[in-house]
Design an enzyme around this catalytic site. Sequence first.
Site, short mmCIF file in Angstrom:
data_model
loop_
_atom_site.label_atom_id
_atom_site.label_comp_id
_atom_site.label_asym_id
_atom_site.label_seq_id
_atom_site.Cartn_x
_atom_site.Cartn_y
_atom_site.Cartn_z
N LYS A 42 28.07 44.09 45.12
CA LYS A 42 28.72 42.92 45.71
C LYS A 42 30.12 42.75 45.14
CE LYS A 42 26.44 40.01 42.32
NZ LYS A 42 26.14 38.63 42.05
N ARG A 140 19.72 28.11 41.35
CA ARG A 140 20.78 28.43 42.30
C ARG A 140 20.14 28.47 43.68
NH1 ARG A 140 24.36 33.69 40.67
NH2 ARG A 140 22.45 34.74 41.30
N HIS A 170 15.97 35.66 39.05
CA HIS A 170 17.22 36.03 38.37
C HIS A 170 17.32 35.27 37.05
CE1 HIS A 170 21.13 37.79 38.14
NE2 HIS A 170 21.76 36.63 38.11
N ARG A 226 18.02 45.57 38.75
CA ARG A 226 19.23 45.27 39.52
C ARG A 226 20.47 45.31 38.63
NH1 ARG A 226 16.23 40.70 40.82
NH2 ARG A 226 17.81 39.40 39.82
N TYR A 270 59.71 32.22 36.35
CA TYR A 270 59.53 30.83 36.80
C TYR A 270 59.36 29.88 35.62
CZ TYR A 270 58.66 32.45 41.58
OH TYR A 270 58.77 33.00 42.81
N CYS A 317 54.35 36.46 37.94
CA CYS A 317 54.62 36.00 39.31
C CYS A 317 53.56 36.60 40.24
CB CYS A 317 55.99 36.47 39.76
SG CYS A 317 57.32 36.04 38.63
N MET A 318 53.67 36.28 41.53
CA MET A 318 52.70 36.80 42.49
C MET A 318 52.76 38.34 42.56
SD MET A 318 52.31 35.88 46.53
CE MET A 318 52.27 34.13 46.29
N ASP A 319 54.00 38.87 42.49
CA ASP A 319 54.15 40.31 42.71
C ASP A 319 54.81 41.06 41.56
OD1 ASP A 319 53.55 39.63 45.51
OD2 ASP A 319 55.60 38.87 45.50
C1 LIG Z 1 20.84 38.35 42.12
C2 LIG Z 1 21.61 39.22 41.19
N1 LIG Z 1 21.02 40.32 40.69
C3 LIG Z 1 21.67 41.14 39.84
C4 LIG Z 1 22.96 40.89 39.43
C5 LIG Z 1 23.62 41.84 38.48
O1 LIG Z 1 23.94 41.22 37.29
P1 LIG Z 1 24.71 42.02 36.14
O2 LIG Z 1 26.05 42.35 36.71
O3 LIG Z 1 24.80 41.04 35.03
O4 LIG Z 1 23.89 43.22 35.86
C6 LIG Z 1 23.60 39.76 39.91
C7 LIG Z 1 24.97 39.45 39.48
O5 LIG Z 1 25.42 38.37 39.33
C8 LIG Z 1 22.91 38.89 40.82
O6 LIG Z 1 23.48 37.79 41.30
#
Ligand SMILES: Cc1ncc(COP(=O)(O)O)c(C=O)c1O
Length: 381
Positions: A42, A140, A170, A226, A270, A317-319
Amino acid sequence: MKENISQLYHRAAAVVDLACIRHNLRVVRQKAPGRKIIAMVKANAYGHGLAQIGAHLATEGVDYLGAAFIEEALELRRAGISIPIITSGPFSKFQIGLFIENQIDFTVASVDALQLISESAAFYKKRVNVHLKVDTGMMRIGIRYSNAHQLFEAALKAEKHINVVSLFSHFASADSEDLSFAHLQLERFLEAASFYERHRLPKPLLQIANSAAILRIPESLLDMVRPGIMLYGYHPSKYSEAEVQLLPALSFRAKVMYFKVILKGSAVSYGGTWTAPKNCRAVTLPVGYGDGYSRGLSNKGQVLLNGRRYPVIGTVCMDQTVVNIGDGEAFNGDEAILIGKQGDEVITADDLAAQLGTINYEVLTGISQRVPRIFLNNVSN
Ligand SMILES: Cc1ncc(COP(=O)(O)O)c(C=O)c1O
């Protein structure tokens, strides 16, 4: 190699060494032998480049890719990736068809969501894969562990259209010094999952371990893990650092594009937040907060240039960002390292995170889309 890399871009780049990702994946396999792996990609693969990292990890044999949202999952599918993908975040009812058409697995966190998916699956005449999210303390998304049986029962009733692949939860603090809450979460999760044994039903796969848990809580490995941050070569916190050596895969680089002498008393950038105490030599890098080099690094950040460490002066700055090279030498086209190694010096995402009061995750995911990603050591190249 150094010269070669700098020839691969003009202005700035995030260079990702896939050999490091392979090493880190091997560490996951050593720590979680025989477990299925959901590689978390992600947020643009934690800033490393979603499609390319997803394709690489698929080639390396992970079982699943983990996206947060359908948009990310679709980008992976558009890149031709066909392995299973789970989205761990919430979705809108208008996106359900997209999940089904593209064979993206759902995270289901409530009975209502399950019913909506089941109705759509019936319409498509399909049986869809879901992962039931149990909230054991993260607060969450997810059905509360003590009510989880309601979601399990609803899934059983909808069995014609719903295939429960896994139950998952989680950890909120597997990266903290004190692991007692993580152990409590694990206990709650296993208790909720025991529903299947109690009813003599086949048990879905169980998964709860993120990187911190893979590194520190072997009892939590269960059926699937995960990993996220550890795949990219960083520890979730200092408490796992002694466990294994991970290799940071990303370096953030920019080329010197302007040299000047700043006269004593002149204020830089700036707001004029830095004033030269004496005449000094400075270079301007064509990179800024628009690239994810945070404005919080104004007058704080450092870069590596020609093997030495120099301070950022004035406001980022931005760039563009100005660097004081003191009595040092630099020429247009020289490569500055914002994150990474040069000679004996190194700047890590952890260093930047400490200066910014945040975590390495935010530094890495913050490197913006504008920065081209360059991939090294892809075995299939
Ligand atoms: C649902 C879920 N699983 C696994 C992970 C992976 O976590 P990490 O990067 O700490 O291994 C995340 C990351 O935030 C997550 O939201």
